[in-house]
Write a protein that holds these residues in place. Structure first.
Motif, PDB file in Angstrom:
ATOM      1  N   GLU A   1       0.944  -1.313  -0.385  1.00  0.00           N
ATOM      2  CA  GLU A   1      -0.223   0.471   0.256  1.00  0.00           C
ATOM      3  C   GLU A   1       0.850   1.020  -0.007  1.00  0.00           C
ATOM      4  OE1 GLU A   1      -4.028   0.163   2.009  1.00  0.00           O
ATOM      5  OE2 GLU A   1      -3.823   1.240  -0.134  1.00  0.00           O
TER       6      GLU A   1
ATOM      7  N   HIS B   1       1.571   3.852  -3.395  1.00  0.00           N
ATOM      8  CA  HIS B   1       0.677   5.376  -3.297  1.00  0.00           C
ATOM      9  C   HIS B   1       1.986   6.300  -3.717  1.00  0.00           C
ATOM     10  CE1 HIS B   1      -3.417   3.849  -1.366  1.00  0.00           C
ATOM     11  NE2 HIS B   1      -3.283   4.452  -2.468  1.00  0.00           N
TER      12      HIS B   1
ATOM     13  N   LEU C   1      -6.650  -2.675  -2.863  1.00  0.00           N
ATOM     14  CA  LEU C   1      -5.921  -1.399  -2.886  1.00  0.00           C
ATOM     15  C   LEU C   1      -6.942  -0.544  -3.682  1.00  0.00           C
ATOM     16  CD1 LEU C   1      -2.146  -2.337  -2.847  1.00  0.00           C
ATOM     17  CD2 LEU C   1      -3.479  -2.246  -0.122  1.00  0.00           C
ATOM     18  N   ASP C   2      -6.537   0.533  -3.389  1.00  0.00           N
ATOM     19  CA  ASP C   2      -6.955   1.878  -4.046  1.00  0.00           C
ATOM     20  C   ASP C   2      -6.482   2.068  -4.257  1.00  0.00           C
ATOM     21  OD1 ASP C   2      -9.017   3.284  -4.545  1.00  0.00           O
ATOM     22  OD2 ASP C   2      -8.685   5.131  -3.122  1.00  0.00           O
ATOM     23  N   VAL C   3      -5.704   1.864  -5.660  1.00  0.00           N
ATOM     24  CA  VAL C   3      -4.866   2.205  -6.546  1.00  0.00           C
ATOM     25  C   VAL C   3      -5.285   0.931  -8.350  1.00  0.00           C
ATOM     26  CG1 VAL C   3      -2.558   2.454  -5.648  1.00  0.00           C
ATOM     27  CG2 VAL C   3      -3.247   0.058  -6.193  1.00  0.00           C
TER      28      VAL C   3
ATOM     29  N   THR D   1      -9.865  -0.260 -12.921  1.00  0.00           N
ATOM     30  CA  THR D   1     -10.145   0.117 -11.653  1.00  0.00           C
ATOM     31  C   THR D   1     -10.570  -0.387 -10.766  1.00  0.00           C
ATOM     32  OG1 THR D   1     -10.881   2.322 -11.823  1.00  0.00           O
ATOM     33  CG2 THR D   1      -8.797   2.393 -11.599  1.00  0.00           C
ATOM     34  N   ARG D   2     -11.391  -1.137  -9.396  1.00  0.00           N
ATOM     35  CA  ARG D   2     -12.312  -1.509  -8.543  1.00  0.00           C
ATOM     36  C   ARG D   2     -12.718  -0.492  -8.859  1.00  0.00           C
ATOM     37  NH1 ARG D   2     -10.949  -3.084  -2.435  1.00  0.00           N
ATOM     38  NH2 ARG D   2     -12.903  -3.316  -2.203  1.00  0.00           N
ATOM     39  N   ARG D   3     -14.228  -1.014  -9.513  1.00  0.00           N
ATOM     40  CA  ARG D   3     -15.887  -0.274  -9.446  1.00  0.00           C
ATOM     41  C   ARG D   3     -16.468   0.214  -8.141  1.00  0.00           C
ATOM     42  NH1 ARG D   3     -17.566  -3.186 -12.469  1.00  0.00           N
ATOM     43  NH2 ARG D   3     -16.564  -3.488 -14.291  1.00  0.00           N
ATOM     44  N   ALA D   4     -17.334   0.862  -7.569  1.00  0.00           N
ATOM     45  CA  ALA D   4     -17.901   1.073  -6.548  1.00  0.00           C
ATOM     46  C   ALA D   4     -18.662  -0.278  -6.633  1.00  0.00           C
ATOM     47  CB  ALA D   4     -19.063   2.769  -6.609  1.00  0.00           C
TER      48      ALA D   4
ATOM     49  N   ASP E   1     -13.177  -6.905  -3.381  1.00  0.00           N
ATOM     50  CA  ASP E   1     -11.852  -7.006  -3.820  1.00  0.00           C
ATOM     51  C   ASP E   1     -11.673  -8.672  -5.085  1.00  0.00           C
ATOM     52  OD1 ASP E   1     -12.075  -9.042  -1.589  1.00  0.00           O
ATOM     53  OD2 ASP E   1     -10.562  -7.961  -0.638  1.00  0.00           O
TER      54      ASP E   1
END
Lengths: 482, 211
Positions: free
Chosen positions: A273, A277, A308-310, A359-362, A366
């Motif tokens: 993570e 970033h 992870l939010d990437v 990217t991961r959708r709302a 995961d």
């Protein structure tokens, strides 16, 4: 179940469910498809797209199609039999079938080279080739490799022991040296590496995202590294590989971990993570399958990086088996022997596809995102996607898998027993269960236990793109672009 | 045994095994490859532990019994390659031998009779354990679909009726079971083919009956 497995979180419910459904049908389908070219032609690619991947939720159209497939399959023969006996017979058949062939080990099997040299005309040509490969090419390549290493370690030593070089320069030089060394390795295999698509580049100040690729051998790393630097996340190896990991690649800032150490896992996620970033660091490359697969299949992507939010930048790697397969079967040969095989072959031919970031959708879980990426890569590289967890090489499947299969069996037997009570003429009942999908909610799972209903998700070709929901999303992301 | 413990099979061994089992020589060779892959400890025999390392097999609800049926083909809880071939040959063509293995799978106590108790325990294995009753009388289970004892009883009744087992007798013997299973075509259902290479060369409608 051992504690470490729970920490590794084998699969979450939805993905697991799909695996089970996949399993339930897979063995008989494969035998059916493989034994009969006729079936393959008629029932396979043509009908498969109309079959849903989700038998329980299947609309009437899909299930009706399935009925016709099922009629062609052997189980239709057993329609007067008692359900419990039929089920036991099916399970026995699947079990015996697994002695002959199983869908897990198929992902790790090397393709046997076709012998072509036992022919009076070709044999001398083959011998000549052998002499050239071992007598000429190999020494030249070994020389290239030795020279590459000499240059590398000479410069490396200079960098390490010269006090006046600013850190930034030292790092840049070291990174360049690593690329140079990787190029020497690629040269030693006469690597023909074709890159396709544009490699995603992050906007200044934005995190570069994580590169994710399918894994066939440790040479994947070398193949990618020689064009751009990547920090990798990987298994700690022993021996001389450990030296490379700890010293030579130090500038990459890699994350090495021990697969059997589950405490390490949270730490790995945390380091990932932080690293992901930080735009100043070398971008991360992850092989989320966790083990080398034979480059015919992709197996389940482990979910850690997908939580992870990437952005995720998928890379599909496909080796062309024409001269030498890229797959490293670590169970059969050491890495040195693997390198020797590569160095004595004519050439290593490889295609690398850079794909558009995903990217991961709302609201997307995961595991579902991991799967979407896995299937997109499989499609791009022309590999078959399966949901097996590579760690089952080392550990037995968790009890949950058996519980779920038992649930399916229970559902089947309950439905069948009730129907038997309700319908007196048994022959009638069966034909109804095959042709009228909406007769009872119990039928779809029942059929999936019997294993003939559902088509597998062969990602090779474009079959999967029509069936798997993820593929539609993949299209949205522009992944189908050439 | 000699065949299984040596590293490669000689041509003569292959033809001998082929003649013995009814497989073609290519099939014998490919099954031998498979046998060696399953034989992780390289002792020339397969044990329960090695068989259970095949995840798909380990996930089978009847895995435990199934493996016992497989191992019963050999001796001392292990099978060599010859046993392995013999077992697969039973399933390669329609045969009573495969049905006899199914009988063995059901016959938990191994007394040669399928009793209601045998049926019950086999069905329980397939559907999983019944609901766990907690201290407060509530029932719970980790399994999604749970089958109660009453429902299992109904399944046992239906199967017993199909096999002609009445309340008083000891159960169905092998010949009664074979007659029933043959009439239902279960021997055809249980065929396991062995394909070599692409598998397209397999003669698809070899309707070999009996054996």
């Amino acid at each position: 179940m051992r504690p470490s497995s729970s920490a590794l979180a084998l699969a979450e419910t939805s993905a697991e469910q799909e695996l089970l459904e996949h399993l339930a049908m897979q063995t008989p389908r494969l035998t059916a498809m493989r034994m009969s070219p006729r079936l393959k032609a008629a029932g396979g690619p043509v009908r498969v797209p109309s079959l849903s991947s989700f038998p329980v939720a299947a609309g009437s159209g899909g299930a009706a199609e399935a009925g016709s497939l099922e009629a062609a399959a052997p189980s239709a023969q057993a329609h007067h039999a008692d359900p419990a006996i039929t089920l036991a017979a099916t399970l026995l058949k699947q079990g015996v079938g697994n002695l002959v062939d199983d869908s897990f080990n198929r992902c790790f099997e090397e393709r046997e080279p076709e012998p072509w040299n036992w022919n009076i005309y070709l044999f001398p040509a083959w011998v000549l080739g052998l002499v050239i490969r071992f007598g000429v090419l190999f020494p030249l390549r070994a020389l290239a490799l030795v020279l590459g290493n000499l240059v590398f370690f000479a410069c490396y030593a200079v960098l390490e022991f010269t006090p006046f070089i600013p850190t930034r320069m030292r790092m840049a030089a070291h990174l360049w040296l690593i690329q140079m060394l990787c190029s020497a390795f690629v040269m030693s295999w006469s690597g023909v590496i074709r890159f396709h698509g544009a490699r995603p580049v992050a906007k200044p100040g934005k995190p570069p995202g994580i590169f994710v690729a399918n894994h066939s051998s440790m040479i994947d790393f070398v193949v990618l590294q020689q064009s751009h630097n990547y920090a990798v996340v990987g298994q700690k190896h022993g021996g001389w590989v450990a030296f490379f990991q700890d010293r030579v690649l130090a500038a990459l800032d890699c994350i090495w971990f021990d697969r059997s150490d589950s405490d390490n896992k949270a730490l790995v996620a945390q380091r990932l993570e932080e690293h992901a970033h930080d735009p100043a660091r070398v971008p991360i490359l992850v092989f989320p399958e966790g083990t080398c697969v034979n480059n015919q299949y992709t197996i389940m992507f482990r979910k850690t990086v997908f939580a992870l939010d990437v952005p995720i930048n998928p890379i599909a790697i496909k080796y062309n088996d024409i001269f030498v397969p890229g797959y490293w079967n670590s169970r059969r040969q050491g890495f040195g022997a693997h390198l020797f095989t590569l160095m004595t072959s004519w050439a290593l031919v490889c295609d690398v596809y850079y794909m558009d970031p995903m990217t991961r959708r709302a609201g997307e879980k995961d595991v579902d995102f991991a799967k979407r990426v896995q299937y997109a890569i499989a499609r791009r590289a022309g590999l078959k996607a399966v949901d097996w967890d590579g760690y089952m090489k080392y550990w037995s499947p968790s009890d949950r898998f058996i519980r779920n299969r038992r649930s399916q069996c229970a559902e089947y037997l309950l439905a069948e027993t009730r129907m038997r009570v309700a319908d007196s003429p048994p022959a009638d009942k069966h034909s109804r269960s095959l042709s009228a999908p909406d007769a009872s909610a119990g039928i779809a799972p029942a059929a999936s236990v019997l294993g003939t209903l559902r088509a597998s998700r062969d990602a090779a070709g474009d079959g999967v793109s029509k069936r798997h929901p993820a593929s539609a999303d993949a299209e949205d992301c522009g992944l189908s672009l050439e | 045994m000699g065949a299984a413990s040596s590293l490669a099979l000689t041509g003569a061994e292959v033809s001998e095994l082929a003649a013995e089992s009814g497989f073609r020589s290519e099939q014998v060779a490919s099954l031998y490859e498979r046998f060696r892959k399953l034989d992780r400890e390289k002792h020339g025999v397969l044990t329960k532990k090695e068989l259970m390392m095949v995840p798909e097999l380990a996930m089978n609800p009847l895995a435990d019994r199934l493996v016992d049926v497989v191992l019963a083909e050999g001796s001392d809880g292990a099978i060599n390659f010859r046993d392995f071939l013999r077992l697969l040959a039973c399933f390669h063509v329609r045969s009573d031998a495969s049905l006899a293995r199914l009988f063995q799978l059901f016959d938990e106590d191994g007394d040669g009779m399928l009793s209601r108790a045998d049926l019950r325990s086999t069905i329980r294995l397939m559907v999983g354990p019944g609901p766990e009753v907690g201290a407060d009388g509530s029932s719970s289970s980790k399994q999604k679909v749970v089958v109660t004892d009453n429902e299992v009883d109904a399944m046992v009744d239906s199967t017993a009726e199909a096999l002609g087992i009445t309340g008083g007798d000891d159960g169905a013997d092998l010949s009664a079971f074979l007659a029933y299973a043959r009439a239902c075509g279960l021997d055809k259902l249980m065929r396991v083919r062995v394909t070599v290479g692409t598998g397209d060369d397999e003669d698809e409608d070899e309707g070999t009956l009996g054996h």
